[in-house]
Design a protein around this motif. Structure first.
Motif, PDB file in Angstrom:
ATOM      1  N   GLN A  66       0.640  -1.450  -0.128  1.00 48.11           N
ATOM      2  CA  GLN A  66      -0.069   0.306  -0.114  1.00 48.11           C
ATOM      3  C   GLN A  66       0.993   1.505   0.328  1.00 48.11           C
ATOM      4  N   GLY A  67       0.160   2.315  -1.162  1.00 50.80           N
ATOM      5  CA  GLY A  67       0.930   3.177  -0.925  1.00 50.80           C
ATOM      6  C   GLY A  67       2.437   3.422  -2.307  1.00 50.80           C
ATOM      7  N   ASN A  68       2.436   2.186  -2.559  1.00 47.33           N
ATOM      8  CA  ASN A  68       3.978   1.934  -4.046  1.00 47.33           C
ATOM      9  C   ASN A  68       3.041   2.806  -5.284  1.00 47.33           C
ATOM     10  N   ASP A  69       0.685   2.687  -5.018  1.00 42.43           N
ATOM     11  CA  ASP A  69       0.646   2.796  -6.132  1.00 42.43           C
ATOM     12  C   ASP A  69       0.287   4.042  -6.593  1.00 42.43           C
ATOM     13  N   THR A  70       1.224   4.920  -6.643  1.00 45.25           N
ATOM     14  CA  THR A  70       1.540   5.769  -6.823  1.00 45.25           C
ATOM     15  C   THR A  70       2.491   6.685  -7.979  1.00 45.25           C
ATOM     16  N   THR A  71       2.641   7.115  -8.965  1.00 39.59           N
ATOM     17  CA  THR A  71       2.710   7.666 -10.028  1.00 39.59           C
ATOM     18  C   THR A  71       4.929   8.188  -9.594  1.00 39.59           C
ATOM     19  N   PRO A  72       4.618   8.707  -8.909  1.00 40.17           N
ATOM     20  CA  PRO A  72       6.497   9.403  -7.831  1.00 40.17           C
ATOM     21  C   PRO A  72       6.570   7.782  -7.024  1.00 40.17           C
ATOM     22  N   ILE A  77      10.439   3.271  -7.749  1.00 35.88           N
ATOM     23  CA  ILE A  77      10.787   1.707  -7.771  1.00 35.88           C
ATOM     24  C   ILE A  77      12.139   1.612  -8.929  1.00 35.88           C
ATOM     25  N   ASP A  78      11.339   2.024 -10.382  1.00 32.83           N
ATOM     26  CA  ASP A  78      11.970   2.029 -11.281  1.00 32.83           C
ATOM     27  C   ASP A  78      13.526   2.300 -11.082  1.00 32.83           C
ATOM     28  N   GLN A  79      13.923   3.603 -10.424  1.00 25.38           N
ATOM     29  CA  GLN A  79      15.332   4.110 -10.459  1.00 25.38           C
ATOM     30  C   GLN A  79      16.307   2.735  -9.286  1.00 25.38           C
ATOM     31  N   LYS A  80      14.916   2.029  -8.458  1.00 26.70           N
ATOM     32  CA  LYS A  80      15.834   1.346  -7.231  1.00 26.70           C
ATOM     33  C   LYS A  80      15.921  -0.340  -8.635  1.00 26.70           C
ATOM     34  N   VAL A  81      15.728  -0.520  -9.537  1.00 22.25           N
ATOM     35  CA  VAL A  81      15.549  -1.433 -10.679  1.00 22.25           C
ATOM     36  C   VAL A  81      17.031  -0.969 -11.294  1.00 22.25           C
ATOM     37  N   MET A  82      17.031  -0.188 -11.462  1.00 19.95           N
ATOM     38  CA  MET A  82      18.018   0.978 -12.562  1.00 19.95           C
ATOM     39  C   MET A  82      19.669   0.572 -12.035  1.00 19.95           C
ATOM     40  N   ALA A  83      18.837   1.158 -11.192  1.00 15.68           N
ATOM     41  CA  ALA A  83      20.546   0.783  -9.574  1.00 15.68           C
ATOM     42  C   ALA A  83      21.106  -0.296  -9.630  1.00 15.68           C
ATOM     43  N   VAL A  85      20.990  -1.918 -12.442  1.00 13.70           N
ATOM     44  CA  VAL A  85      21.218  -2.079 -13.775  1.00 13.70           C
ATOM     45  C   VAL A  85      23.110  -1.018 -13.830  1.00 13.70           C
ATOM     46  N   TRP A  86      22.561  -0.199 -13.365  1.00 12.44           N
ATOM     47  CA  TRP A  86      23.872   0.714 -13.537  1.00 12.44           C
ATOM     48  C   TRP A  86      25.425   0.448 -13.265  1.00 12.44           C
ATOM     49  N   LEU A  87      25.010  -0.848 -11.571  1.00 12.65           N
ATOM     50  CA  LEU A  87      26.303  -1.642 -11.098  1.00 12.65           C
ATOM     51  C   LEU A  87      27.503  -1.994 -12.570  1.00 12.65           C
ATOM     52  N   VAL A  88      26.499  -2.232 -13.827  1.00  8.91           N
ATOM     53  CA  VAL A  88      27.211  -3.038 -14.482  1.00  8.91           C
ATOM     54  C   VAL A  88      26.919  -2.823 -15.779  1.00  8.91           C
ATOM     55  N   MET A  89      26.418  -1.594 -16.210  1.00  8.50           N
ATOM     56  CA  MET A  89      26.111  -0.503 -17.021  1.00  8.50           C
ATOM     57  C   MET A  89      25.987   1.322 -17.407  1.00  8.50           C
ATOM     58  N   LYS A  90      26.841   1.580 -16.912  1.00  3.50           N
ATOM     59  CA  LYS A  90      26.387   2.682 -16.556  1.00  3.50           C
ATOM     60  C   LYS A  90      25.599   3.165 -17.692  1.00  3.50           C
ATOM     61  N   SER A  91      25.633   3.629 -19.217  1.00  2.00           N
ATOM     62  CA  SER A  91      24.517   4.054 -19.933  1.00  2.00           C
ATOM     63  C   SER A  91      23.431   3.262 -20.087  1.00  2.00           C
ATOM     64  N   ALA A  92      22.952   2.725 -19.385  1.00  8.03           N
ATOM     65  CA  ALA A  92      21.409   1.909 -20.289  1.00  8.03           C
ATOM     66  C   ALA A  92      20.945   3.079 -19.735  1.00  8.03           C
ATOM     67  N   THR A  93      19.876   2.601 -20.938  1.00 10.11           N
ATOM     68  CA  THR A  93      18.459   3.593 -20.527  1.00 10.11           C
ATOM     69  C   THR A  93      17.197   2.597 -20.997  1.00 10.11           C
ATOM     70  N   TYR A  94      15.988   3.225 -19.877  1.00 11.87           N
ATOM     71  CA  TYR A  94      14.937   2.216 -19.584  1.00 11.87           C
ATOM     72  C   TYR A  94      13.731   2.949 -19.862  1.00 11.87           C
ATOM     73  N   VAL A  95      12.630   2.399 -19.909  1.00 13.61           N
ATOM     74  CA  VAL A  95      11.474   3.020 -20.567  1.00 13.61           C
ATOM     75  C   VAL A  95      10.324   1.637 -19.562  1.00 13.61           C
ATOM     76  N   SER A  96       9.895   1.966 -18.701  1.00 14.90           N
ATOM     77  CA  SER A  96       9.265   1.006 -18.065  1.00 14.90           C
ATOM     78  C   SER A  96       7.360   1.464 -17.714  1.00 14.90           C
ATOM     79  N   SER A  97       6.395   0.234 -17.632  1.00 20.70           N
ATOM     80  CA  SER A  97       5.047   0.247 -18.189  1.00 20.70           C
ATOM     81  C   SER A  97       4.739  -0.375 -17.160  1.00 20.70           C
ATOM     82  N   ARG A  98       3.512  -0.359 -16.664  1.00 22.99           N
ATOM     83  CA  ARG A  98       2.446  -1.467 -16.366  1.00 22.99           C
ATOM     84  C   ARG A  98       1.627  -1.041 -16.072  1.00 22.99           C
ATOM     85  N   LYS A  99       0.299  -1.945 -15.906  1.00 26.90           N
ATOM     86  CA  LYS A  99      -0.652  -1.736 -16.445  1.00 26.90           C
ATOM     87  C   LYS A  99      -1.489  -3.011 -15.517  1.00 26.90           C
ATOM     88  N   SER A 100      -2.743  -2.190 -14.871  1.00 26.49           N
ATOM     89  CA  SER A 100      -3.282  -3.235 -13.611  1.00 26.49           C
ATOM     90  C   SER A 100      -4.737  -3.657 -14.686  1.00 26.49           C
TER      91      SER A 100
END
Length: 203
Positions: A66-72, A77-83, A85-100
């Motif tokens: 609860q509380g993680n259903d907001t855009t911020p 959470i996206d940033q945590k995922v990419m953190a 990835v960035w440990l091994v590939m600093k130049s990686a870019t990302y696009v995320s999507s969520r559908k309920s």
């Protein structure tokens, strides 16, 4: 006598194998180097994918709270995922999507009565089961975002990064790699689920 000496000299030259290893190496080395580079690139892609998959599984569990259903919260959470990835590939870019979706069974095109047997929904003549209440047949009835309590969410992260070796273009490959990871999760029942009762809609 001179002919014999010349013949012996030619035989010595023919039998002389000094320097042959260098020629063999020059022939074999490019192929071996390309093979090693290709295998290294594939292994590196697999390593990055394993990191992404692991981070996505952790992010999926975090998203259900609860509380993680907001855009911020979703962006954090996206940033945590990419953190990870960035440990091994600093130049990686990302696009995320969520559908309920209201339930796992709704992660599919809305069902319809195929009167003419063409396996394609014909809006003018065929009825369909409206699972999201928008009165329109949807190939994907999901709503954008994390949804609410007890909703099922499809969370997808697509990353793009440069190849380990820049010579991939010589083999006709793209200089970048694009990989995706998807996780399916169900939000915790922290409140009553807001859902729509599927109804049959006919033209």
């Amino acid at each position: 006598m001179r002919i014999v000496r010349e013949a012996r000299r030619v035989v010595r030259i023919v039998r002389d194998t000094r320097g042959a290893t260098i020629i063999e190496f020059a022939v074999v080395a490019p192929v071996m180097i390309l093979l090693i580079m290709g295998l290294s690139d594939l292994a590196y892609q697999g390593y990055i994918m394993s990191i992404l998959d692991g981070a996505m599984q952790k992010a999926g569990r975090d998203s259900t709270i609860q509380g993680n259903d907001t855009t911020p919260s979703g962006a954090a959470i996206d940033q945590k995922v990419m953190a990870s990835v960035w440990l091994v590939m600093k130049s990686a870019t990302y696009v995320s999507s969520r559908k309920s979706y209201s339930q796992f069974g709704n992660i599919a095109p809305e069902s319809f009565r195929d009167d003419n047997g063409n396996k394609v929904y014909d809006a003018a003549t065929e009825c369909f089961t409206d699972v999201n209440g928008n009165k329109t047949w949807d190939a994907d009835p999901g709503a954008s975002g994390q949804g609410g309590a007890s909703d099922v969410v499809v969370y997808k992260m697509t990353i793009t990064y440069p190849r380990l070796f820049p010579m991939a273009g010589l083999a006709g490959l793209s200089q970048t790699v694009t990989n995706s990871s998807t996780t399916y999760l169900k939000n915790q029942p922290y409140a009553g689920q807001v859902s729509y009762t599927p109804t049959l809609v006919c033209p």
